[in-house]
Design a protein around this motif. Sequence first.
Motif, short mmCIF file in Angstrom:
data_model
loop_
_atom_site.label_atom_id
_atom_site.label_comp_id
_atom_site.label_asym_id
_atom_site.label_seq_id
_atom_site.Cartn_x
_atom_site.Cartn_y
_atom_site.Cartn_z
N MET B 27 0.92 -1.12 0.03
CA MET B 27 -0.05 -0.13 -0.03
C MET B 27 1.02 1.35 0.02
O MET B 27 1.98 1.34 0.75
CB MET B 27 -0.93 -0.13 1.45
CG MET B 27 -2.13 -0.97 1.28
SD MET B 27 -2.89 -1.01 2.91
CE MET B 27 -4.00 -2.21 2.75
N SER B 30 -1.94 7.88 -1.29
CA SER B 30 -2.07 8.81 -2.42
C SER B 30 -1.40 9.86 -2.75
O SER B 30 -1.23 10.62 -2.05
CB SER B 30 -3.50 8.97 -2.47
OG SER B 30 -3.88 10.04 -3.07
N ASP B 121 -14.95 0.17 -2.61
CA ASP B 121 -14.41 -0.79 -2.04
C ASP B 121 -15.44 -2.04 -1.84
O ASP B 121 -14.85 -3.38 -1.94
CB ASP B 121 -14.10 -0.50 -0.59
CG ASP B 121 -13.37 -1.48 0.27
OD1 ASP B 121 -12.31 -2.02 -0.25
OD2 ASP B 121 -13.75 -1.60 1.37
N GLN B 146 -7.27 2.76 -6.62
CA GLN B 146 -6.90 2.62 -5.26
C GLN B 146 -7.83 1.51 -4.50
O GLN B 146 -7.05 0.37 -3.91
CB GLN B 146 -6.85 3.55 -4.46
CG GLN B 146 -5.47 4.30 -4.19
CD GLN B 146 -5.55 5.47 -3.11
OE1 GLN B 146 -6.70 6.32 -3.25
NE2 GLN B 146 -4.87 5.41 -2.31
N ALA B 147 -9.10 1.63 -4.70
CA ALA B 147 -10.01 0.89 -3.93
C ALA B 147 -9.87 -0.81 -4.63
O ALA B 147 -10.04 -1.60 -3.74
CB ALA B 147 -11.46 1.32 -4.01
N PHE B 150 -6.70 -3.41 -4.02
CA PHE B 150 -6.34 -4.30 -3.05
C PHE B 150 -7.04 -5.59 -3.29
O PHE B 150 -6.44 -6.72 -2.96
CB PHE B 150 -7.45 -3.74 -2.01
CG PHE B 150 -7.07 -4.69 -0.67
CD1 PHE B 150 -6.04 -4.37 0.28
CD2 PHE B 150 -8.07 -5.43 -0.35
CE1 PHE B 150 -5.69 -5.06 1.40
CE2 PHE B 150 -8.01 -6.45 0.98
CZ PHE B 150 -6.76 -6.02 1.60
#
Lengths: 413, 413
Positions: B27, B30, B121, B146-147, B150
Motif C-alpha cells: 500500500m 495517494s 471498496d 486504489q479501492a 486491493f
Amino acid sequence: MEEALKKKFEKGPLNFEAYFSEKALKMKASEIRELLKLVETSDVISLAGGLPNPKTFPVDIIDKILDEVIREHADKALQYGTTKGFTPLRLAIAEWLRKRYSIPTSKVDIMVTSGSQQALDLIGRVFINPGDIVVVEAPTYLAALQAFSFYEPNYIQIPLDDEGMRTDLLEEKLRELKAEGKKVKLVYTVPTFQNPAGVTMTEERRKHLLELASEYDFIIVEDDPYGELRYSGKPVPKIKALDTEGRVLYLGTFSKILAPGFRLGWIAGEPHFIRKLEIAKQSVDLCTNAFGQVVAWKYLEGGYLEEHIPKIIEFYKPRRDAMLEALEEYMPEGVKWTKPDGGMFVWVTLPDRVDTKLMLEKAVKRGVAYVPGEAFYAYRDVKNTMRLNFTYVDEDKIREGVKRLAETIKEEL
Amino acid sequence: MEEALKKKFEKGPLNFEAYFSEKALKMKASEIRELLKLVETSDVISLAGGLPNPKTFPVDIIDKILDEVIREHADKALQYGTTKGFTPLRLAIAEWLRKRYSIPTSKVDIMVTSGSQQALDLIGRVFINPGDIVVVEAPTYLAALQAFSFYEPNYIQIPLDDEGMRTDLLEEKLRELKAEGKKVKLVYTVPTFQNPAGVTMTEERRKHLLELASEYDFIIVEDDPYGELRYSGKPVPKIKALDTEGRVLYLGTFSKILAPGFRLGWIAGEPHFIRKLEIAKQSVDLCTNAFGQVVAWKYLEGGYLEEHIPKIIEFYKPRRDAMLEALEEYMPEGVKWTKPDGGMFVWVTLPDRVDTKLMLEKAVKRGVAYVPGEAFYAYRDVKNTMRLNFTYVDEDKIREGVKRLAETIKEEL
C-alpha cells in the motif's frame, strides 16, 4: 438497439451468484442482525440487543453543540476531512487518554475511524495474511470475527474465566506453537466488561499478556468500547497504559459515551502502525464524516463527556442489578452466569446438554429473546451459552424477561 | 514484572514492517493527498484540488434541518442504523432516481454507503477475485484504482475521447479476450463529467456499452458524483436508466449536492447484488452514520435539493467558463484540453515529450499546482497529462493560475 436490449432481457434474469468473488460467496449475514430483525417486529422482551439505551444520549448537550457547530465551524464540519481525522478531535482524544487513563501519548498517534468496526476491518487489512495466527478469547466479540475472517487467519481460542483471558493457557499454547516453529501475529481482546461475557481481565493478567507479547513477539488489539461504563469495583489500568514497547493498538468509540449515530471510533497506537492504517483507510472510505467529528470534538473540549458519564452509569447500574437479582431469583440449579462490574452484557452458561440455538424458538414463544452463544466462538464449538443485554429494556422487563427465560430453561432441562 | 517490561523495552523499537500483511506492504499513500498537504501550506494557487467549494454548501437549510432533526428525530439520528441504511432516506433516493432520471426503481434496491469511496471498496470486495479482468477508462478516477487494486484485478484500459469511453475499442478488446478464452468481470465508468477528464459519454455509446455487457456478460459500475452539475449542453440518460438486465450498479453521493461532511453515498442496483454488498458492509463498518442520513432524508424530502442545485450550478458555471477562456488565451500551441459541460475538472494534454510529474516542481515555484495525470492511468503509462480543478478557487485566481501554468509550459517546451 432498443430491440436488441429487449431481446436480451427475454433471456431471463441474471445468474447473480456467478458474478461474486469467491470470498463474497462465503459471506454470511450476521445471525445477531437477522435475529434482531425478527424480534423487532414482535412483542417479545428482547435481551438480545446490543444497543445503548437512547435515554442515555445527551440530547440537550448535542442540541447546544449543533448550534455552535453550524454557526462557528460549518466550513470544517461540512467539508471533506483528512483520512486520519479532524486534528482538534484527535488532540482532544489524546488528552483524554493521557489524563484519564495515564496512557503516555507522546509515543502514540490517533486515527479516527467510522466506528470501531472499521478499526477492526482495517487492522485485519493491515496485519493479517491468510493463515496468520490470531488469538481470540472464547467467547469473543462476534463482529471482530466477522471483520478478521475476510483476511483468512487461523484462529486460536483462549478461554475466559472471571478474571478475563486465561493467559496461563495462552502461554502454554505459545510454547507449543514455538516448538512447532509457529508464531502468533496478534491477540484480540476486549479486556474490560467483555462483549459477550461481561468479565474484566485483572491487572496481573494484563501484565502477563504484555510479557508474553514481548517474549513471543505479537501485537495486541485492546478493544475497549465499554471501559467507562463501570458500576462497581475498582478501575484496572488499560493494557495500553502498561505498554512500553508499542505493541498495543487501543480501540475506543463514542458510541457508548456520546451516541452511536455519529459513527465514530478511534485507534491509538504506534505512529508507524497508524500511518499504515491511514493509508488503508484512504482506499476504503477516504475519511470519516467530518460533521460528527466536529460534534465529538466540542463534546470533549467543552467538558461535557466527563460530566455526562456519571449519568449513563446511574442509568445502567440499576438495570445490571435487576438482571443479576432476577437471575439469582429465577434460574434453576445448574445454570451459571457472570457478574459484570460494568458494560452491557451478562453471559449465561447452561448445562452441557442444552443447545441454546435450538432453544431460542421456544424462548421467543414464551416472549423473551437472547443471543445464542455459538456465534461468539471462533470454532462455533460451544452450544450451551447465551448473551443477555441489560441496557436496552427497563428493570421490570428485565425481571420479567429473565423469569420467562428461566421457565424456558426449566422446561428444557 | 515491571522490571521485565523495562528490560524488554531496552531492546529498542519494534521492527514495525515485520508485522504488516503482504498487501499492506504494497500500500502506498495517494499522491494527490500527499500533494495537497504540500500545497495547503503555501501561497500557491491550487488547481490540484478535488473539493467542492464550501460556498455551495446550503448552510442555512442545514441549520434549519438540524433543528428539526434534534427535536423530532433524535431517537433515529443518534442510534445505530441498519446496515442497508435509514429506510426513509433509501425511499427518498429511490424516488429521486425514478422522477429525475427515469430509473425504473421497482427492480432496484438501494444501500447507503459511507461515501462513494466505500461503495467502490465494497464492489471490489464482493465482485473481484484476484486476476479478474476489470475495464477502466484511460484516464480514470484514481481512488477507484486504489479501492479495486486491493482485490488484485487485472486492469484493461480503454481510451476516452470527447464522447467518453471508446466503446468501439472496448468491443475489439472483448473480442480478442473471448478468442483467448477470457472474460471481463466488470467495467468501471464515470460517464458524466468524468473525473479526471471532464468528458461525457454519449447516449449512443451508453447503449453500445449495455449491448456489450449483455453480449459479453459483464457488469457495469456507473459512478455518477457530478451528474447534477451541468453548466451547458443537454442531459444524457443515466446508463442505469437504460439497463434492462440489472447489470448496472449506479453510485451516487451527497458530497457534491449537499455537503461532503456527512459522508454519504449510495449504491442502486439489483436486489441480489445489494444484498451481498450489505453483508459485506456489515463487517467493514456495520452501518453508515445515522445522523447524516436523517439530515439527507430531510434535505430530499423537504424539496431542498431540487431548490439548491441551480444555485450550485450558478456558482460553478462562471468558474468553468473562466478556466476555458484562460486556457484559450494563455496556452501555447500544442496544448490540448477538454471542454466539459459540467463537473469539476478540465483535462489537459501537453506534447508527448513533457512529463507533468517532473514539471510540477517548476509550476509550484511559479505559484500554481495541478495533479499530474500519470496516477489516473491504471498502467501509469501516460506522462504528458494533468487534471485542473475549477470549483475551488475563484475566477481571478483561476485566470492567474492558468496564466502561470501556461508560462511554466512555455518554458518547458
